[in-house]
Design an enzyme around this catalytic site. Sequence first.
Site, PDB file in Angstrom:
ATOM      1  N   CYS A  78      52.255  30.703  42.094  1.00  0.00           N
ATOM      2  CA  CYS A  78      52.634  30.938  43.485  1.00  0.00           C
ATOM      3  C   CYS A  78      53.862  30.099  43.871  1.00  0.00           C
ATOM      4  O   CYS A  78      54.955  30.399  43.412  1.00  0.00           O
ATOM      5  CB  CYS A  78      51.429  30.717  44.398  1.00  0.00           C
ATOM      6  N   HIS A 170      46.483  32.691  42.281  1.00  0.00           N
ATOM      7  CA  HIS A 170      45.955  31.340  42.019  1.00  0.00           C
ATOM      8  C   HIS A 170      44.791  31.386  41.021  1.00  0.00           C
ATOM      9  O   HIS A 170      43.624  31.350  41.437  1.00  0.00           O
ATOM     10  CB  HIS A 170      45.444  30.726  43.326  1.00  0.00           C
ATOM     11  N   GLU A 172      43.612  29.140  39.284  1.00  0.00           N
ATOM     12  CA  GLU A 172      42.823  27.888  39.349  1.00  0.00           C
ATOM     13  C   GLU A 172      41.702  27.982  40.382  1.00  0.00           C
ATOM     14  O   GLU A 172      40.812  27.132  40.406  1.00  0.00           O
ATOM     15  CB  GLU A 172      43.736  26.691  39.634  1.00  0.00           C
TER      16      GLU A 172
END
Length: 195
Positions: A78, A170, A172
Site C-alpha cells: 500500500c 494489506h 499482513e
Amino acid sequence: MPTVGVLALQGDYEAHAGALRRAGAGVVEVRTAEEPQRIDALVIPGGESTSMLKLMDYYGLFEPLRQFGLRKPVFGTCAGAILLAKEVLNPSQPSLDLLDMAVERNAYGRQLDSRVVILSGHSLGDGDLEAVFIRAPIIRRVGQGGEVLASYLGDPVLVQFGRHLVATFHPELSSDNRVHARFLAKIGNGSNGAK
Ligand code: GLN
C-alpha cells in the site's frame, strides 16, 4: 533464517513483523541508517506515504533505503508500494524510484476507503486469497520486469518485480501467509528484473 527489516517509522509495521515471524523470518525494526546493514530484505508497510517520506527524510533514511533496494529485495504494501513506484499520481510526490510502475494514490475513492475482498484469480497456489484494501492506490502502469500475480476489478494488486514485491492491499492483516512466504522465497536468489 533470513533477517527481514521492517521500516518502523509509521503505519502498521507491527502486523508485518508478526506475519514475517509466522512465515519463518527473523525481524528487525528499521528506524536508523545503520539497521539496513544488518538485514537481508526490507518491508515497507502501509500507512501514509507522505508522512513516511517526511520521516525518512528526518531520520536520514531516504538514500540508505534506496541504496538497499538497488541491491536487495524490498516488499512494499500500500503506502510502501507508493514509495517504491517510479511514478506517483494524485498528487505527484517523490519516491524511492525503485520499480518501473505508476501508482495513483487513494484511487478507489471515498466509498471504497476500506474493503475486504476475495481474490479468486491469482498465482499463489490453490485457494482464494483475502485482500484487505485501506485507502488503497491503483497501479496504473506496470513497466518492464513486472509480473502481475493478482488483480482486482481488472487492476494489478500484487506484482513481482524480480526480487521485489508490491501489494496494494494489506496481506499482513490476513491470517494467510502466502504473500509473505512468496517474498521470503526470493531472498538470496539474486534474481533481477528491477533496477
Ligand atoms: N492512502 C495512503 C497513501 O496515499 C496509503 C494507504 C495505506 O497504506 N493503507 O499513502
